[in-house]
Design a protein around this motif. Structure first.
Motif, PDB file in Angstrom:
ATOM      1  N   TRP A  91       2.232   1.865  -3.403  1.00  0.00           N
ATOM      2  CA  TRP A  91       1.442   2.391  -4.493  1.00  0.00           C
ATOM      3  C   TRP A  91       0.764   3.284  -4.134  1.00  0.00           C
ATOM      4  O   TRP A  91       0.524   4.747  -5.219  1.00  0.00           O
ATOM      5  N   ILE A  92       1.217   3.951  -2.723  1.00  0.00           N
ATOM      6  CA  ILE A  92       0.676   5.828  -2.944  1.00  0.00           C
ATOM      7  C   ILE A  92       1.767   6.514  -2.832  1.00  0.00           C
ATOM      8  O   ILE A  92       1.735   7.043  -3.631  1.00  0.00           O
ATOM      9  N   LEU A  93       2.193   5.766  -2.627  1.00  0.00           N
ATOM     10  CA  LEU A  93       4.152   6.253  -3.273  1.00  0.00           C
ATOM     11  C   LEU A  93       4.107   6.918  -4.691  1.00  0.00           C
ATOM     12  O   LEU A  93       4.742   7.822  -5.711  1.00  0.00           O
ATOM     13  N   ARG A  94       3.822   5.743  -5.730  1.00  0.00           N
ATOM     14  CA  ARG A  94       3.997   5.841  -7.002  1.00  0.00           C
ATOM     15  C   ARG A  94       3.172   6.373  -7.247  1.00  0.00           C
ATOM     16  O   ARG A  94       3.382   7.629  -8.250  1.00  0.00           O
ATOM     17  N   ARG A  95       1.828   6.446  -6.636  1.00  0.00           N
ATOM     18  CA  ARG A  95       0.672   7.276  -7.389  1.00  0.00           C
ATOM     19  C   ARG A  95       1.206   8.917  -6.800  1.00  0.00           C
ATOM     20  O   ARG A  95       1.062  10.148  -7.581  1.00  0.00           O
ATOM     21  N   ILE A  96       1.978   9.378  -5.944  1.00  0.00           N
ATOM     22  CA  ILE A  96       2.205  10.547  -5.497  1.00  0.00           C
ATOM     23  C   ILE A  96       3.452  11.034  -6.077  1.00  0.00           C
ATOM     24  O   ILE A  96       3.408  12.271  -7.649  1.00  0.00           O
TER      25      ILE A  96
ATOM     26  N   LEU B 208       0.969  -1.150  -0.224  1.00  0.00           N
ATOM     27  CA  LEU B 208      -0.009  -0.277  -0.155  1.00  0.00           C
ATOM     28  C   LEU B 208       0.794   1.436  -0.298  1.00  0.00           C
ATOM     29  O   LEU B 208       0.302   2.112  -0.893  1.00  0.00           O
ATOM     30  N   ALA B 209       2.030   1.173   0.997  1.00  0.00           N
ATOM     31  CA  ALA B 209       2.766   2.611   0.875  1.00  0.00           C
ATOM     32  C   ALA B 209       3.780   2.798  -0.274  1.00  0.00           C
ATOM     33  O   ALA B 209       3.314   3.718  -1.052  1.00  0.00           O
TER      34      ALA B 209
ATOM     35  N   ARG C  29      10.796   7.123  -0.287  1.00  0.00           N
ATOM     36  CA  ARG C  29      10.267   5.895  -0.188  1.00  0.00           C
ATOM     37  C   ARG C  29      11.718   4.603   0.296  1.00  0.00           C
ATOM     38  O   ARG C  29      10.809   3.949   0.600  1.00  0.00           O
TER      39      ARG C  29
END
Length: 556
Positions: A179-184, A176-177, A224
């Motif tokens: 995925w969120i950082l990739r989106r950011i 989840l972390a 990250r």
């Protein structure tokens, strides 16, 4: 929940320590009162001559030892006895008793002796021996009870279930972390990458746009990595603390990272004075080299003259002085280099010196020969020279070898030591001022007038383009041999690069002159008079496939 909150707090502390570690080195404070010298000495002595009794990473107490029975060995044997008690279910943890003997105070578990508390052990605590013995017995009882509780089937089963759940939670949180950082990261790239511009001052680029975006990506990657490290730390500390065999490792997991960073930070702070000295030394050496270079450049370009010092010496002398300055700076900086006093550093230095001394004898001889040639002024770049069988133009003069380009456009690399031990013919040194004399020898029979021969040779030299008219060519009679007279034609030129062409033209004109006047050239050998003179008739000078030049009149 309380355990999870505590571990998150530790993880946050871990991240803060990573960020602030360069500032974490302790600094002296005048407000702090120093510890008494005797207390510090006692603590140091106790740490050196005693050893801890540790079970599952928990230190129970420390014991003394002697030279023949070291403290480490004694502590290990006491630990093994406590573990044996814990593994024996018939022994109750509250049945440890204390008894006095002639040697000291014994701690007993029924009839078993666990250890004997000596006066030296009590001296480590600064208390009465009986008091210390009762405290040790209490600690042992707690350790036995904790050892049995941690290894009970229920506790191990509960720990395995928690570890499985923690692993699943860790993987889910990590996914989840990321995925969120990739989106950011994608959002930042989509929104700000096109807006990134070069930072300029006038027409000078201070920061390139590509580098700005690289810095932004680096910051995102750092976030990250930090998130992954925090999650990994929380997971490892929680999972390892569930089992008695890894509980001690979990307790000191943060220390495994913080202690090396703290040591490095302290080492950096301690090294700052030496680092400041090295920085000042580098700056001074750099500007000194610039001043020396400027000085020798002025000499090389003729803006500064020194009596007895030739301008062509300037570049080589600068290299020599620069090397001496750098060597001196390295010698001065050596004691301030980190680890220079260690045995490993000294061993590596000796090894490198040995390798250099064994493998560089020929190189050093070539370097010395190179500098010797410079100051001997044998030649310079652009001169036409001959060294043994090598003839050509000097294109480069290096410390180890000299590069010579031959008339065939072959580059020959000649070792300087070979040049130093050989005769060097320099065709350029006097060519512009006094002229370079080219010569050729022919053998003519005694029946030919020497005046005629000299006139033909002079006429051949005069018809050769490239020879100087002043001073004029001249002829020498070298010898009166058995069957011929040796004549040498000498002519001046000022361009050594044209030697091959001038010799070719001269020899062509000599042949033409002697053929035209019917005089036979008798070299290289003579045995008897031929039936007819060995000359080429004028009407056959341009026999096929040769053709006369355009301005040459046709022969009838």
């Amino acid at each position: 929940m309380e355990d999870l909150f505590t571990r998150c707090r530790r993880a946050l502390s871990f991240l803060i320590l990573l960020c602030l570690m360069p500032l974490a080195a302790p600094s002296p404070s005048f407000a702090d009162e120093p510890a008494p010298a005797d207390t510090a000495a006692l603590e140091k002595e106790a740490a050196e001559i005693s050893a801890p009794v540790t079970i599952d990473g928990v230190v129970l107490f420390r014991v003394r030892g002697i030279r023949s029975y070291p403290a480490e060995r004694r502590a290990k044997e006491i630990r093994n006895r406590i573990v044996e008690l814990a593994k024996d279910p018939t022994v109750r943890s509250d049945t440890l008793t204390v008894a006095e003997t002639n040697e000291g105070t014994e701690i007993l578990a029924g009839a078993r002796r666990v250890m004997t508390v000596l006066d030296a052990d009590a001296g480590l605590e600064g208390l009465n021996r009986q008091v210390v013995a009762h405290a040790f017995a209490l600690k042992m009882g707690e350790a036995v009870e904790r050892y049995r509780r941690d290894r009970s089937p229920e506790n191990l089963r509960r720990g395995a279930i928690r570890a499985a759940l923690a692993t699943a939670a860790f993987l889910a949180a990590l996914f989840l972390a990321l995925w969120i950082l990739r989106r950011i990261a994608r959002g930042v790239e989509r929104r700000y990458k096109a807006r990134t511009r070069d930072l300029k001052v006038g027409s000078f680029d201070v920061v390139h746009a590509g580098r700005v975006w690289t810095m932004i990506q680096g910051a995102v990657n750092a976030v990250r990595v930090a998130v992954v490290l925090v999650l990994l730390y929380v997971y490892l500390e929680f999972t390892l603390s569930l089992f008695p065999w890894t509980h001690a490792f979990a307790e000191h997991l943060l220390d495994l990272v913080v202690n090396p960073l703290a040591s490095m930070s302290q080492a950096v702070v301690d090294y700052l004075p030496s680092l400041a000295f090295l920085i000042i030394l580098i700056v001074v050496t750099r500007y000194l080299l610039k001043m020396v270079r400027y000085f020798f450049l002025r000499i090389e370009y003729g803006r500064l003259t020194l009596e007895g010092f030739e301008p062509e010496w300037a570049r080589s002398t600068y290299k020599l002085v620069r090397g001496l300055i750098i060597v001196f700076a390295v010698v001065v900086a050596y004691p301030y280099v980190p680890g220079s006093g260690s045995e490993a550093f000294k061993g590596v230095s000796i090894f490198i010196g040995l390798i250099v001394s064994l493998g560089s004898s020929s190189a050093i001889s070539n370097v010395i020969a190179g500098y010797t040639m410079v100051y001997r002024r044998a030649f310079k770049v652009g001169d036409v020279i001959q060294v043994e069988s090598v003839f050509g133009v000097v294109t480069e003069m290096r410390l180890l070898a000299t590069h010579v380009r031959t008339i065939k456009n072959e580059v020959v690399i000649v070792p300087n030591s070979l040049i130093l031990g050989s005769n060097v013919l320099n065709y350029t040194r006097l060519a512009k001022t006094n002229g370079l004399i080219l010569h050729s020898i022919v053998g003519i029979g005694y029946e030919a007038s020497w005046r005629q021969v000299e006139a033909m040779l002079l006429l051949a030299a005069d018809r050769t383009p490239g020879f100087k008219k002043d001073p004029p060519p001249f002829v020498l009679q070298k010898s009166l041999d058995d069957f011929a007279v040796k004549y040498e034609i000498n002519a001046y030129c000022d361009d050594p690069l044209q030697i091959a062409r001038l010799y070719t033209e001269l020899h062509r004109n000599i042949l033409d002159q002697f053929n035209e006047h019917g005089v036979q050239i008798m070299t290289p050998a003579y045995e008897s008079d031929p039936a007819a003179p060995k000359v080429v008739p004028k009407d056959q000078w341009y026999a096929a496939p040769a053709s006369p030049p355009p301005n040459e009149p046709k022969k009838s």
